[in-house]
Design an enzyme around this catalytic site. Structure first.
Site, PDB file in Angstrom:
ATOM      1  N   GLU A 140     -53.983 -15.380  -3.902  1.00  0.00           N
ATOM      2  CA  GLU A 140     -54.685 -14.114  -4.038  1.00  0.00           C
ATOM      3  C   GLU A 140     -55.299 -13.975  -5.429  1.00  0.00           C
ATOM      4  O   GLU A 140     -54.773 -14.506  -6.405  1.00  0.00           O
ATOM      5  CB  GLU A 140     -53.713 -12.956  -3.766  1.00  0.00           C
ATOM      6  CG  GLU A 140     -53.306 -12.935  -2.300  1.00  0.00           C
ATOM      7  CD  GLU A 140     -52.224 -11.914  -1.959  1.00  0.00           C
ATOM      8  OE1 GLU A 140     -52.182 -11.514  -0.797  1.00  0.00           O
ATOM      9  OE2 GLU A 140     -51.437 -11.526  -2.835  1.00  0.00           O
ATOM     10  N   CYS A 185     -58.303 -10.894 -12.079  1.00  0.00           N
ATOM     11  CA  CYS A 185     -56.907 -11.303 -12.225  1.00  0.00           C
ATOM     12  C   CYS A 185     -56.707 -12.511 -11.320  1.00  0.00           C
ATOM     13  O   CYS A 185     -56.866 -12.417 -10.107  1.00  0.00           O
ATOM     14  CB  CYS A 185     -56.007 -10.134 -11.811  1.00  0.00           C
ATOM     15  SG  CYS A 185     -54.257 -10.561 -11.835  1.00  0.00           S
ATOM     16  N   CYS A 244     -44.385 -19.110  -6.913  1.00  0.00           N
ATOM     17  CA  CYS A 244     -43.879 -19.225  -8.279  1.00  0.00           C
ATOM     18  C   CYS A 244     -42.423 -19.669  -8.235  1.00  0.00           C
ATOM     19  O   CYS A 244     -41.692 -19.319  -7.318  1.00  0.00           O
ATOM     20  CB  CYS A 244     -43.984 -17.870  -8.983  1.00  0.00           C
ATOM     21  SG  CYS A 244     -43.547 -17.937 -10.735  1.00  0.00           S
ATOM     22  N   CYS A 287     -38.302 -14.170 -11.039  1.00  0.00           N
ATOM     23  CA  CYS A 287     -38.119 -12.864 -11.700  1.00  0.00           C
ATOM     24  C   CYS A 287     -37.755 -11.844 -10.616  1.00  0.00           C
ATOM     25  O   CYS A 287     -38.419 -11.775  -9.576  1.00  0.00           O
ATOM     26  CB  CYS A 287     -39.397 -12.434 -12.414  1.00  0.00           C
ATOM     27  SG  CYS A 287     -39.906 -13.585 -13.710  1.00  0.00           S
ATOM     28  N   CYS A 340     -40.468  -9.253  -9.114  1.00  0.00           N
ATOM     29  CA  CYS A 340     -41.817  -9.704  -8.759  1.00  0.00           C
ATOM     30  C   CYS A 340     -41.873 -10.243  -7.333  1.00  0.00           C
ATOM     31  O   CYS A 340     -41.052 -11.066  -6.930  1.00  0.00           O
ATOM     32  CB  CYS A 340     -42.268 -10.780  -9.743  1.00  0.00           C
ATOM     33  SG  CYS A 340     -43.904 -11.432  -9.381  1.00  0.00           S
ATOM     34  N   GLY A 380     -48.019 -17.012  -9.941  1.00  0.00           N
ATOM     35  CA  GLY A 380     -47.664 -18.247 -10.630  1.00  0.00           C
ATOM     36  C   GLY A 380     -47.521 -18.127 -12.136  1.00  0.00           C
ATOM     37  O   GLY A 380     -47.859 -17.106 -12.736  1.00  0.00           O
ATOM     38  N   GLU A 381     -46.985 -19.190 -12.736  1.00  0.00           N
ATOM     39  CA  GLU A 381     -46.770 -19.244 -14.175  1.00  0.00           C
ATOM     40  C   GLU A 381     -47.765 -20.250 -14.766  1.00  0.00           C
ATOM     41  O   GLU A 381     -47.604 -21.463 -14.594  1.00  0.00           O
ATOM     42  CB  GLU A 381     -45.315 -19.657 -14.452  1.00  0.00           C
ATOM     43  CG  GLU A 381     -45.008 -19.989 -15.892  1.00  0.00           C
ATOM     44  CD  GLU A 381     -45.468 -18.939 -16.901  1.00  0.00           C
ATOM     45  OE1 GLU A 381     -45.224 -17.742 -16.702  1.00  0.00           O
ATOM     46  OE2 GLU A 381     -46.112 -19.338 -17.898  1.00  0.00           O
ATOM     47  N   SER A 400     -51.090 -14.899 -19.430  1.00  0.00           N
ATOM     48  CA  SER A 400     -49.813 -14.180 -19.466  1.00  0.00           C
ATOM     49  C   SER A 400     -48.698 -15.134 -19.037  1.00  0.00           C
ATOM     50  O   SER A 400     -48.815 -15.826 -18.034  1.00  0.00           O
ATOM     51  CB  SER A 400     -49.883 -12.989 -18.508  1.00  0.00           C
ATOM     52  OG  SER A 400     -48.654 -12.326 -18.447  1.00  0.00           O
ATOM     53  N   SER A 446     -44.569 -11.670 -20.964  1.00  0.00           N
ATOM     54  CA  SER A 446     -43.867 -10.682 -20.130  1.00  0.00           C
ATOM     55  C   SER A 446     -42.451 -10.587 -20.671  1.00  0.00           C
ATOM     56  O   SER A 446     -41.649 -11.485 -20.451  1.00  0.00           O
ATOM     57  CB  SER A 446     -43.839 -11.151 -18.680  1.00  0.00           C
ATOM     58  OG  SER A 446     -45.156 -11.304 -18.222  1.00  0.00           O
ATOM     59  N   LEU A 447     -42.173  -9.519 -21.390  1.00  0.00           N
ATOM     60  CA  LEU A 447     -40.900  -9.447 -22.110  1.00  0.00           C
ATOM     61  C   LEU A 447     -39.844  -8.689 -21.289  1.00  0.00           C
ATOM     62  O   LEU A 447     -38.803  -9.235 -20.963  1.00  0.00           O
ATOM     63  CB  LEU A 447     -41.132  -8.794 -23.480  1.00  0.00           C
ATOM     64  CG  LEU A 447     -39.921  -8.722 -24.397  1.00  0.00           C
ATOM     65  CD1 LEU A 447     -39.408 -10.101 -24.751  1.00  0.00           C
ATOM     66  CD2 LEU A 447     -40.275  -7.957 -25.685  1.00  0.00           C
ATOM     67  N   HIS A 448     -40.096  -7.425 -21.039  1.00  0.00           N
ATOM     68  CA  HIS A 448     -39.251  -6.558 -20.197  1.00  0.00           C
ATOM     69  C   HIS A 448     -37.871  -6.226 -20.762  1.00  0.00           C
ATOM     70  O   HIS A 448     -37.304  -5.191 -20.404  1.00  0.00           O
ATOM     71  CB  HIS A 448     -39.127  -7.103 -18.766  1.00  0.00           C
ATOM     72  CG  HIS A 448     -40.448  -7.325 -18.105  1.00  0.00           C
ATOM     73  ND1 HIS A 448     -41.414  -6.349 -18.035  1.00  0.00           N
ATOM     74  CD2 HIS A 448     -40.991  -8.421 -17.512  1.00  0.00           C
ATOM     75  CE1 HIS A 448     -42.484  -6.825 -17.421  1.00  0.00           C
ATOM     76  NE2 HIS A 448     -42.256  -8.082 -17.103  1.00  0.00           N
ATOM     77  N   ASN A 478     -44.475  -1.478 -10.155  1.00  0.00           N
ATOM     78  CA  ASN A 478     -44.963  -1.437  -8.784  1.00  0.00           C
ATOM     79  C   ASN A 478     -43.841  -1.904  -7.888  1.00  0.00           C
ATOM     80  O   ASN A 478     -43.406  -3.045  -7.996  1.00  0.00           O
ATOM     81  CB  ASN A 478     -46.169  -2.355  -8.635  1.00  0.00           C
ATOM     82  CG  ASN A 478     -47.264  -1.959  -9.596  1.00  0.00           C
ATOM     83  OD1 ASN A 478     -47.697  -0.813  -9.605  1.00  0.00           O
ATOM     84  ND2 ASN A 478     -47.673  -2.880 -10.443  1.00  0.00           N
ATOM     85  N   CYS A 494     -49.876  -5.544 -10.258  1.00  0.00           N
ATOM     86  CA  CYS A 494     -49.010  -6.551 -10.885  1.00  0.00           C
ATOM     87  C   CYS A 494     -47.733  -6.750 -10.099  1.00  0.00           C
ATOM     88  O   CYS A 494     -47.038  -5.797  -9.772  1.00  0.00           O
ATOM     89  CB  CYS A 494     -48.561  -6.068 -12.259  1.00  0.00           C
ATOM     90  SG  CYS A 494     -49.716  -6.359 -13.539  1.00  0.00           S
TER      91      CYS A 494
HETATM   92  N1  SAH Z   1     -46.085 -15.652 -14.685  1.00  0.00           N
HETATM   93  C1  SAH Z   1     -46.894 -14.876 -15.563  1.00  0.00           C
HETATM   94  C2  SAH Z   1     -48.078 -14.184 -14.910  1.00  0.00           C
HETATM   95  C3  SAH Z   1     -47.845 -13.476 -13.604  1.00  0.00           C
HETATM   96  S1  SAH Z   1     -47.125 -11.879 -13.613  1.00  0.00           S
HETATM   97  C4  SAH Z   1     -46.042 -13.879 -16.310  1.00  0.00           C
HETATM   98  O1  SAH Z   1     -44.867 -13.768 -16.006  1.00  0.00           O
HETATM   99  O2  SAH Z   1     -46.530 -13.245 -17.235  1.00  0.00           O
HETATM  100  C5  SAH Z   1     -48.246 -10.809 -14.401  1.00  0.00           C
HETATM  101  C6  SAH Z   1     -47.569  -9.579 -15.004  1.00  0.00           C
HETATM  102  O3  SAH Z   1     -47.063  -8.691 -13.998  1.00  0.00           O
HETATM  103  C7  SAH Z   1     -46.360  -9.949 -15.858  1.00  0.00           C
HETATM  104  O4  SAH Z   1     -46.348  -9.209 -17.046  1.00  0.00           O
HETATM  105  C8  SAH Z   1     -45.198  -9.532 -14.973  1.00  0.00           C
HETATM  106  O5  SAH Z   1     -44.042  -9.338 -15.709  1.00  0.00           O
HETATM  107  C9  SAH Z   1     -45.760  -8.290 -14.327  1.00  0.00           C
HETATM  108  N2  SAH Z   1     -45.052  -7.887 -13.116  1.00  0.00           N
HETATM  109  C10 SAH Z   1     -44.448  -8.683 -12.208  1.00  0.00           C
HETATM  110  N3  SAH Z   1     -43.916  -7.940 -11.220  1.00  0.00           N
HETATM  111  C11 SAH Z   1     -44.212  -6.648 -11.499  1.00  0.00           C
HETATM  112  C12 SAH Z   1     -43.971  -5.404 -10.820  1.00  0.00           C
HETATM  113  N4  SAH Z   1     -43.334  -5.373  -9.666  1.00  0.00           N
HETATM  114  N5  SAH Z   1     -44.441  -4.282 -11.402  1.00  0.00           N
HETATM  115  C13 SAH Z   1     -45.136  -4.323 -12.564  1.00  0.00           C
HETATM  116  N6  SAH Z   1     -45.400  -5.450 -13.223  1.00  0.00           N
HETATM  117  C14 SAH Z   1     -44.943  -6.606 -12.710  1.00  0.00           C
END
Ligand code: SAH
Length: 355
Positions: free
Chosen positions: A95, A108, A115, A119, A122, A166-167, A198, A221-223, A297, A340
């Site tokens: 997608e 995007c 992937c 995580c 995701c 994907g990463e 990212s 993507s820290l979180h 999301n 996202c």
């Molecule tokens: N693998 C890469 C790129 C894909 S994810 C990465 O991890 O950065 C793109 C962004 O969406 C990342 O910042 C990820 O942490 C965020 N993301 C993933 N799932 C999400 C969700 N359910 N809600 C909001 N952001 C999310």
């Protein structure tokens, strides 16, 4: 579907193409013409290459094919976001998303089918990783959105983010090659400063990019800036710890002078406490950075919930007090699962590979 007896012409570098055509007695500028059709004009078939002789086009067709990605299906959000399901030459689906704002249009794009990182928050993680995308498959996603931008809004594509499936840093070479095709003057000629890669945090590859002095931007993507919590959310943190990432990002800044964006979702009861805020401020101060707080999301049937606005406000205040730029990103395309973390080929039946 592809013809296995033919070569994917876009898998050849310009030098390889030149050598191949030289064997047929063609001068080097012919190869440059073909290359321009492929990477600048986005030709979808060899017969499109009208400034080549018919004999050469036929000869090329005997040996090569263009394995274009096909837009199988598009979904339109009421906020203007468009999500595309694209079929690859082997039947797999990825997608991509077009996100318009009044001042920009962002593509995007995905870097892998599925992937491997798992995580917890995701949706793509649930698909597992099926394969890496080739440079041309990444490039095609951009070209498709470029067309869509012109057709639907009459404006050009302005930005690209590698935030789809994907990463990207686990498909490193192909991602770099795709960016080269997107940014070079022989390709689409987009500025690298308008591209953001990212990553979930692959320290070794962040250093590699820094060594290559790449000119695009980087987001992590820290979180969570607390190891134990981050490892629960993102298993990759067990092998790429916060200390590893901090050192890699510091090195990145030394080499590129480009400020890193830290992406961060605040979840209720997970990372909405004072110690979480303090840890983020400490982490973000170690090298020049800015923080992008992202709306969560929901990906269904999980226990994660977006934190209360007061928790988000606590983050913004603390970051601002520490002099760290911070923004809050509203979600786009949620009604069509295009936001996202929501990309999981839900709209489509994924053709499963048997081997
Ligand atoms: N693998 C890469 C790129 C894909 S994810 C990465 O991890 O950065 C793109 C962004 O969406 C990342 O910042 C990820 O942490 C965020 N993301 C993933 N799932 C999400 C969700 N359910 N809600 C909001 N952001 C999310």
């Amino acid at each position: 579907m592809t013809n296995p007896s033919k070569i994917d012409i876009r898998s050849l570098r310009l030098e390889e193409l030149t050598a191949r055509l030289a064997e047929w007695g063609e001068p080097a500028y012919r190869a440059r013409q073909v290359y321009e059709w492929l990477w600048n004009k986005g030709a979808t078939q060899i017969s499109d290459m009208t400034n080549l002789s018919l004999a050469l086009r036929n000869r090329l067709e005997e040996h090569f094919e263009i394995r274009n990605v096909k837009v199988q299906h598009s979904q339109f959000s009421k906020d203007g976001t468009i999500k595309n399901a694209l079929t690859l030459h082997d039947g797999l689906v990825v997608e991509s998303v077009m996100i318009p704002t009044p001042t920009r249009i962002t593509a995007c794009v995905s870097s892998q089918v599925g992937c491997s990182l798992g995580c917890t928050f995701c949706a793509t993680a649930r698909m597992k990783r099926m394969r890496n995308l080739n440079p041309d498959e990444i490039y095609d996603q951009v070209v498709a959105i470029q067309k869509q931008a012109q057709e639907t809004l009459g404006r050009p594509l302005t930005n690209i983010v590698f935030m789809g499936m994907g990463e990207p840093l686990l498909n490193y070479r192909n991602t770099m090659e795709a960016i080269e095709k997107i940014t070079s003057p022989q390709g689409l000629g987009l500025s690298p400063r308008r591209i953001t890669v990212s990553t979930a945090g692959v320290a070794k590859m962040i250093r590699q990019m820094a060594d290559e002095k790449v000119r695009f931007k980087l987001a992590l993507s820290l979180h969570s800036a607390i190891d134990s919590k981050r490892s629960r959310l993102m298993p990759i943190n067990e092998t790429n710890t916060l200390a590893d990432l901090e050192a890699a990002l510091d090195y990145w800044y030394q080499q590129t002078r480009s400020r890193v964006t830290l992406e961060y979702v605040v979840w209720e009861g997970v990372n909405d406490g004072e110690e979480d805020v303090r840890a983020l401020v400490r982490f973000a101060r170690k090298f020049p950075s800015k923080v992008n707080l992202i709306e969560y999301n929901s990906v269904g049937e999980d226990s994660l919930r977006q934190a209360h606005p007061s928790a988000i406000a606590a983050y913004t205040e603390a970051l601002e007090a520490a002099g760290i730029t911070c923004s809050f990103r509203r979600s786009r395309g949620r009604d069509i699962d295009a936001a996202c973390g929501q990309l999981a080929n839900k709209g489509e039946a994924v053709v499963q590979k048997t081997s």
